[in-house]
Design an enzyme around this catalytic site. Structure first.
Site, mmCIF file in Angstrom:
data_model
loop_
_atom_site.group_PDB
_atom_site.id
_atom_site.type_symbol
_atom_site.label_atom_id
_atom_site.label_comp_id
_atom_site.label_asym_id
_atom_site.label_seq_id
_atom_site.Cartn_x
_atom_site.Cartn_y
_atom_site.Cartn_z
ATOM 1 N N GLY A 9 0.843 -1.184 0.000
ATOM 2 C CA GLY A 9 0.000 0.000 0.000
ATOM 3 C C GLY A 9 0.876 1.230 0.000
ATOM 4 O O GLY A 9 2.075 1.150 0.265
ATOM 5 N N MET A 11 1.995 5.116 1.370
ATOM 6 C CA MET A 11 2.278 5.615 2.722
ATOM 7 C C MET A 11 0.968 5.707 3.506
ATOM 8 O O MET A 11 -0.074 6.042 2.930
ATOM 9 C CB MET A 11 2.861 7.037 2.664
ATOM 10 C CG MET A 11 4.128 7.209 1.882
ATOM 11 S SD MET A 11 5.537 6.410 2.619
ATOM 12 C CE MET A 11 5.689 7.281 4.172
ATOM 13 N N SER A 13 -1.079 3.626 4.770
ATOM 14 C CA SER A 13 -2.225 2.756 4.483
ATOM 15 C C SER A 13 -2.451 1.746 5.605
ATOM 16 O O SER A 13 -3.260 0.830 5.467
ATOM 17 C CB SER A 13 -2.050 2.058 3.134
ATOM 18 O OG SER A 13 -0.851 1.316 3.105
ATOM 19 N N SER A 16 1.778 -0.975 9.248
ATOM 20 C CA SER A 16 2.372 -1.298 10.552
ATOM 21 C C SER A 16 1.294 -1.650 11.573
ATOM 22 O O SER A 16 1.475 -2.564 12.389
ATOM 23 C CB SER A 16 3.208 -0.117 11.060
ATOM 24 O OG SER A 16 4.236 0.160 10.131
ATOM 25 N N GLU A 86 8.285 -3.196 6.001
ATOM 26 C CA GLU A 86 9.218 -2.473 5.130
ATOM 27 C C GLU A 86 9.901 -3.396 4.123
ATOM 28 O O GLU A 86 11.103 -3.259 3.840
ATOM 29 C CB GLU A 86 10.293 -1.745 5.965
ATOM 30 C CG GLU A 86 9.756 -0.866 7.082
ATOM 31 C CD GLU A 86 9.118 0.429 6.605
ATOM 32 O OE1 GLU A 86 9.124 0.694 5.384
ATOM 33 O OE2 GLU A 86 8.584 1.156 7.455
ATOM 34 N N GLN A 88 9.857 -3.410 1.079
ATOM 35 C CA GLN A 88 10.392 -2.745 -0.125
ATOM 36 C C GLN A 88 11.906 -2.571 -0.050
ATOM 37 O O GLN A 88 12.580 -2.529 -1.074
ATOM 38 C CB GLN A 88 9.704 -1.381 -0.349
ATOM 39 C CG GLN A 88 10.079 -0.262 0.621
ATOM 40 C CD GLN A 88 9.223 -0.248 1.878
ATOM 41 O OE1 GLN A 88 8.481 -1.173 2.151
ATOM 42 N NE2 GLN A 88 9.332 0.828 2.650
ATOM 43 N N CYS A 143 -6.137 9.506 -1.183
ATOM 44 C CA CYS A 143 -5.196 10.558 -1.595
ATOM 45 C C CYS A 143 -5.198 11.696 -0.585
ATOM 46 O O CYS A 143 -6.240 12.086 -0.068
ATOM 47 C CB CYS A 143 -5.593 11.069 -2.978
ATOM 48 S SG CYS A 143 -4.594 12.460 -3.547
ATOM 49 N N CYS A 146 -7.234 14.603 -2.577
ATOM 50 C CA CYS A 146 -8.579 14.476 -3.141
ATOM 51 C C CYS A 146 -9.232 13.201 -2.626
ATOM 52 O O CYS A 146 -8.789 12.628 -1.637
ATOM 53 C CB CYS A 146 -8.524 14.518 -4.677
ATOM 54 S SG CYS A 146 -7.893 12.998 -5.420
ATOM 55 N N CYS A 180 -3.015 10.068 -5.303
ATOM 56 C CA CYS A 180 -3.494 9.396 -6.511
ATOM 57 C C CYS A 180 -2.565 9.780 -7.669
ATOM 58 O O CYS A 180 -1.708 10.660 -7.532
ATOM 59 C CB CYS A 180 -4.934 9.802 -6.809
ATOM 60 S SG CYS A 180 -5.094 11.508 -7.372
HETATM 61 ZN ZN LIG Z 1 -5.573 12.969 -5.616
#
Ligand SMILES: [Zn+2]
Length: 189
Positions: A9, A11, A13, A16, A86, A88, A143, A146, A180
């Protein structure tokens, strides 16, 4: 049959928080788990899982050459589940050790992490998790700017978006926001 899970996901999301929740659920039933995190984590001290809601606990740090398989196979009692934050930041060898934990030790491994970096390139660890995982799940968040789903991470330096540079900046004062695609291209700042 144990499986390798990859939950990715953007940041914030809740990755943790999810790890801490899963660990708690196992431990409540007296089923021990092992928790790892990348030693490359510029948000906190090395070897901790921290969530934005304030929960925090110790984890075994994974470095380039950490014998993850050995740590898990020698652990007594045998863990019911291995949780890795982490992901990634892990390398291919780290991920292949997670695969062996699932296939040879029959212990489920749940890895969590970001998929794409701020330049929308896959992180190495995420690339190999996407290739090797049995189950892949997206953790959703909204986002920053938005109402759309955040699928990317925007890097800001001194309030300005950054689209070039090193993938991982240790100790920098850059900040990251879940965004987004549209707001990644044109952040309404
Ligand atoms: Zn957005």
């Amino acid at each position: 049959m144990a499986q390798l899970f990859f939950k990715y996901g953007a940041m914030n999301s809740g990755k943790s928080i999810e790890i801490l929740k899963v660990a708690h659920n196992y431990e409540e039933q007296n089923k021990p788990v092992l928790i790892f995190t990348s030693a490359i984590d510029n948000r906190d001290e090395v070897g901790y899982i921290s969530s934005r809601i304030g929960l925090r606990r110790q984890a075994i740090p994974i470095m380039e050459n950490t014998d993850i398989y050995g740590i898990v196979s020698r652990h007594d009692p045998k863990p019911y589940c291995v949780l890795v934050d982490e992901c990634q930041f892990l390398n291919k060898d780290n991920i292949l050790q997670l695969v062996r934990i699932v296939d040879e030790l029959d212990i489920p491994v749940m890895g969590f992490g970001l998929k794409n970096d701020f330049q929308n390139e896959l992180f190495e660890g995420s690339r190999f998790m996407l290739i090797y995982a049995d189950k892949i799940e997206e953790m959703k968040t909204i986002c920053w700017f938005c109402e759309r789903k955040a699928t990317m991470n925007l890097r800001l330096k001194d309030g300005k978006p950054v689209y070039t540079g090193e993938q991982i900046v240790i100790g920098g004062n850059d900040t990251y926001f879940p965004v987004c695609r549209k707001c990644h291209t044109n952040p309404p700042l």
